[in-house]
Design an enzyme around this catalytic site. Structure first.
Site, PDB file in Angstrom:
ATOM      1  N   SER A 269       0.942  -1.124   0.068  1.00  0.00           N
ATOM      2  CA  SER A 269      -0.038   0.043   0.036  1.00  0.00           C
ATOM      3  C   SER A 269       0.813   1.155   0.054  1.00  0.00           C
ATOM      4  CB  SER A 269      -0.939   0.014   1.245  1.00  0.00           C
ATOM      5  OG  SER A 269       0.012   0.364   2.380  1.00  0.00           O
ATOM      6  N   ASP A 270       0.300   2.391  -0.370  1.00  0.00           N
ATOM      7  CA  ASP A 270       0.847   3.476  -0.067  1.00  0.00           C
ATOM      8  C   ASP A 270       0.779   4.062   1.374  1.00  0.00           C
ATOM      9  OD1 ASP A 270       1.434   6.690  -2.030  1.00  0.00           O
ATOM     10  OD2 ASP A 270       2.317   5.932  -0.234  1.00  0.00           O
ATOM     11  N   TRP A 271       1.523   4.950   1.885  1.00  0.00           N
ATOM     12  CA  TRP A 271       1.824   5.280   3.423  1.00  0.00           C
ATOM     13  C   TRP A 271       0.442   5.308   3.955  1.00  0.00           C
ATOM     14  CZ3 TRP A 271       6.582   6.457   5.631  1.00  0.00           C
ATOM     15  CH2 TRP A 271       6.463   6.727   6.993  1.00  0.00           C
ATOM     16  N   ASN A 272       0.027   4.384   4.882  1.00  0.00           N
ATOM     17  CA  ASN A 272      -1.243   4.271   5.575  1.00  0.00           C
ATOM     18  C   ASN A 272      -2.616   4.645   4.938  1.00  0.00           C
ATOM     19  OD1 ASN A 272      -2.901   4.358   7.807  1.00  0.00           O
ATOM     20  ND2 ASN A 272      -2.896   6.374   7.986  1.00  0.00           N
TER      21      ASN A 272
END
Ligand code: GLC
Length: 740
Positions: A269-272
């Site tokens: 995933s991207d950050w969070n």
């Protein structure tokens, strides 16, 4: 000693990776499996004891944002020597356009139209990063970017799917080499899957609404090219696409990426971004967001902590089958085995001490040199003849700005390594040319005019004024979108005042995006667009200005006249009423009480017309190139046949130079509307003074394929137009039939 007996996996590199994965997986507890699916931010210094303890318990599989080799090795030691199974950490970092030796931003690298150079740049970055302890970079970013308001256009290869695909594959090859376990290879990551560049109004993280046909003919092709080229990992995008955020979009991630294309690498995933599914309003809470992401096919949670918080419960409740977790963990372990981390997990900083490698600087220099695009050169202002120039004024906020010239996404590059244009000019010509430096503005955003008189005086007293303007690096990149993309601050006013005072004005613009510079053009004799050129930007620029080399850059993205024209890109559809220049009446030419239909009934803006300021593929040279003798060896292309397209490129000047010959096609009628032009081939060619060379392209039916109305992929019979040109707006034209 931890509570488990030590049970390190056998160090048997020769054993097939899959066997080693299955063997190790069979020994893992559910908690240890879930630990492998966590990527955690490791930037906190000093490193908290609890962080090391978590690693020792096998609760962290990957870390991000730590590149001190000693700290990386300490964390790695905790994983390898203290955890029950000794599974090494996967260390990730954004190595976007260089690690310590910084190359031009990717948009500038795209302006080189040179895949070999892009590959070399990535190889230098991989060498420097791996030796410092990094195993995995989050690049290439291959989002098609048609909106220069979007800050992240800086990280992209621009607006064209074919150019982005070719350069993205080259960057992948540079990072990954042909053996991920080599000490100078790192795993690459195709991002952001998919369509992030279509963020509405160019505002970062914003909604994207991309119709299926556009998605599959414009935004997906670069990802398909990189999957076919062996990309190790893919990152999903923050943005929602047609109402479903990419991180929960099972149709696209599991459906297209995994099922249709057969990608079986790690998806992060991207950050969070998993946690942000709640903010999007798609999931009611993190527990539900985790179900969405696992279902979509996201293997690893970057810095969100939600897999750690909820996966075990979902397995216990039966909501998630442990076999699904095993699939996800297997992809993480396979990458670690492929990277050779079980044999050699540690940073080896002495292997490739950053920047000491002369070839690294030479590649950064060459990249900067080929990235510059000459947009204006009245009366052959450039190149300057050093013997004729006795004095130069260096004016503007970016003439000696070592931090700014590096551009966005610089985590490990250092401003102190930069060689600025001022420094390079002094080093090369300081003994023979009087150099005066007056910034005129303190930053690119400065609006004060109090230094303008000094700048005018310096210009007046010098043979040449070189004015270096543009954007500070912070004005581009992630979360840095701009609604007004003209030169910030009072730079345009400074340029006007200096131009009025100087005998010869050369303007250099450093920026992370195309800028609306139409109002600035009349106030300079020559204009070089330099993007953010990186560590060696200064020497490259000075060598170009003095003709040691000729500019060869070509625009990878359209330059609009105004923000009002955006989105404006070359591969647009023809519409039912394409603009016809002769029919159009522009706003200043409208008669009073003009009749309703008197201005031409076609697709254009009354104030800006329909053409951009500079088209995709455009760039001038010191050489004088012309194309002639366009020939096709057939006028009909049949199944399994190709057509050869030849053209002569002549350089009728005394300057040597390079340019990029571009081949465009138009599918005149098809089951869906098709672009007025599409780039299908290109070749960068150097030609000696007063000489010519023949260039031959080969076209096959597969080059004509597209996602059709019946949702299949392939070419359709019919008429095709063809152009061979040095930009997307003109060129030699021809046509052929596809008969299949
Ligand atoms: C950022 C970016 C992504 C980057 C990641 C790690 O928010 O969207 O491109 O790789 O987080 O820094």
């Amino acid at each position: 000693m931890n509570k488990f007996t030590r049970n390190f996996p056998p160090r048997e590199p020769t054993k097939p990776v899959q066997d080693r994965v299955e063997d190790l997986l069979s020994k893992m507890t559910l908690e240890e499996k879930i630990g492998q699916l966590q990527q955690v931010d490791a930037s906190t210094i000093p490193v908290p004891d609890e962080f090391i303890a978590k690693i020792s318990r096998g609760e962290i599989g990957s870390i991000i944002n730590q590149t001190d080799p000693d700290i990386c090795n300490a964390m790695q030691k905790a994983a390898v020597e203290n955890s029950r199974l000794g599974i090494p950490l996967l260390i990730g970092r954004d190595v976007i356009h260089g690690f310590r030796t910084i190359a031009p931003i990717p948009l500038g690298q795209a302006a080189t139209w040179n895949p070999d150079l892009v590959r070399d740049i990535a190889q230098v970055a991989a060498r420097e990063a791996r030796s410092q302890g990094v195993h995995w970079t989050f690049a290439p970013m291959i989002d098609i970017s048609r909106d220069p308001r979007w800050g992240r256009i800086a990280e992209s290869f621009g607006e064209d799917p074919y150019l982005t695909s070719v350069l993205g594959v080259a960057m992948l090859e540079g990072f990954q080499g042909n053996d991920l376990s080599a000490p100078d290879s790192i795993a690459a990551c195709a991002k952001h899957f998919v369509g992030y560049g279509a963020s509405e109004s160019g505002r970062d993280y914003n909604t994207t609404n991309i119709p299926a046909n556009e998605l599959r003919n414009v935004y997906l092709p670069p990802f398909k090219a990189l999957v076919d080229a062996g990309i190790a990992t893919v990152m999903t995008s923050f943005s929602d696409i047609d109402g479903v955020p990419a991180t929960a979009n099972a149709d696209l991630v599991e459906g297209v990426l995994r099922q249709d294309w057969g990608f079986d690498g790690l998806i992060v995933s991207d950050w969070n971004a998993i946690g942000e599914l709640v903010v999007h309003g798609l999931s009611e809470d993190n527990a539900h967001a985790v179900i969405e992401a696992v279902t979509a096919g996201i293997d690893m949670d970057m810095a969100g902590g939600v897999y750690e918080a909820h996966l075990a419960d979902h397995v216990a409740s039966g909501l998630i089958d442990e076999r699904k977790i095993d699939e996800m963990v297997s992809r993480v372990l396979r990458l670690k085995f492929d990277l050779g981390l079980f044999e050699q997990p540690y940073a080896q900083p002495d292997l490739y001490p950053p920047l000491t490698d002369k070839s690294a600087r030479e590649i950064a220099y060459q990249a900067a040199l080929e990235s510059f695009v000459l947009l204006k050169n009245d009366a052959d202002t450039l190149p300057l003849q050093s013997e004729d120039v006795r004095s130069i004024a260096i004016i503007g906020p970016l003439g000696d700005a070592p931090h700014e010239q590096l551009g966005t996404w610089i985590f490990d590059g250092l401003a102190e390594d930069s060689v600025t244009p001022l420094a390079a000019l002094k080093a090369t010509y300081g003994t023979q040319i009087k150099i005066t430096h007056v910034p005129g503005l303190s930053t690119s955003r400065d609006r004060r005019h109090d230094q303008f008189e000094a700048a005018e005086a310096a210009a007046r007293e010098s043979d040449v004024a070189i004015v270096l303007l543009g954007e500070e690096s912070i004005l581009s990149g992630e979360a840095h979108s701009r609604a007004d993309i003209s030169l910030p601050g009072a730079q345009s006013e400074l340029l006007q005042r200096v131009h009025a005072a100087s005998r010869k004005t050369v303007t250099v613009i450093m920026a992370g995006r195309p800028l609306t510079i139409e109002r600035d053009l009349p106030h300079t004799d020559a204009l070089l667009f330099a993007w953010h050129p990186g560590t060696m930007g200064g020497p490259a620029l000075i060598d170009l200005i003095f003709g040691v080399h000729a500019p060869s850059g070509k625009l990878p993205v359209t330059f609009p006249r105004s923000v009002g024209q955006i989105p404006i890109y070359y591969n647009h559809k023809t519409t039912g009423r394409p603009p016809v220049a002769d029919d159009m009446v522009l706003i200043d030419d409208i008669e009073e009480q003009a009749k309703q239909t008197s201005l031409g009934m076609s697709s254009f803006h009354l104030d800006d017309g329909h053409l951009p300021l500079f088209p995709f593929g455009f760039g001038l040279s010191y050489a004088d190139f012309t194309l002639s003798d366009l020939k096709l060896n057939h006028w009909t292309m049949r199944e399994n046949e190709s057509i050869k397209v030849s053209v002569k490129l002549t350089n009728s000047s005394v300057h040597a130079g390079a340019t990029t010959v571009q081949l465009y096609l138009r599918d005149v009628s098809a089951s869906v509307t098709r672009p007025v032009r599409e780039l299908k081939k290109f070749r960068k060619v150097s030609v000696a003074p007063n000489s010519a060379t023949d260039i031959v392209f080969e076209l096959k039916p597969s080059d004509l394929a597209f996602y059709r109305r019946d949702k299949s992929f392939g070419p359709e019979a019919g008429e095709f137009k063809i152009w061979v040109s040095t930009n997307a707006q003109d060129g030699l034209s021809g046509e052929f039939q596809l008969a299949i």
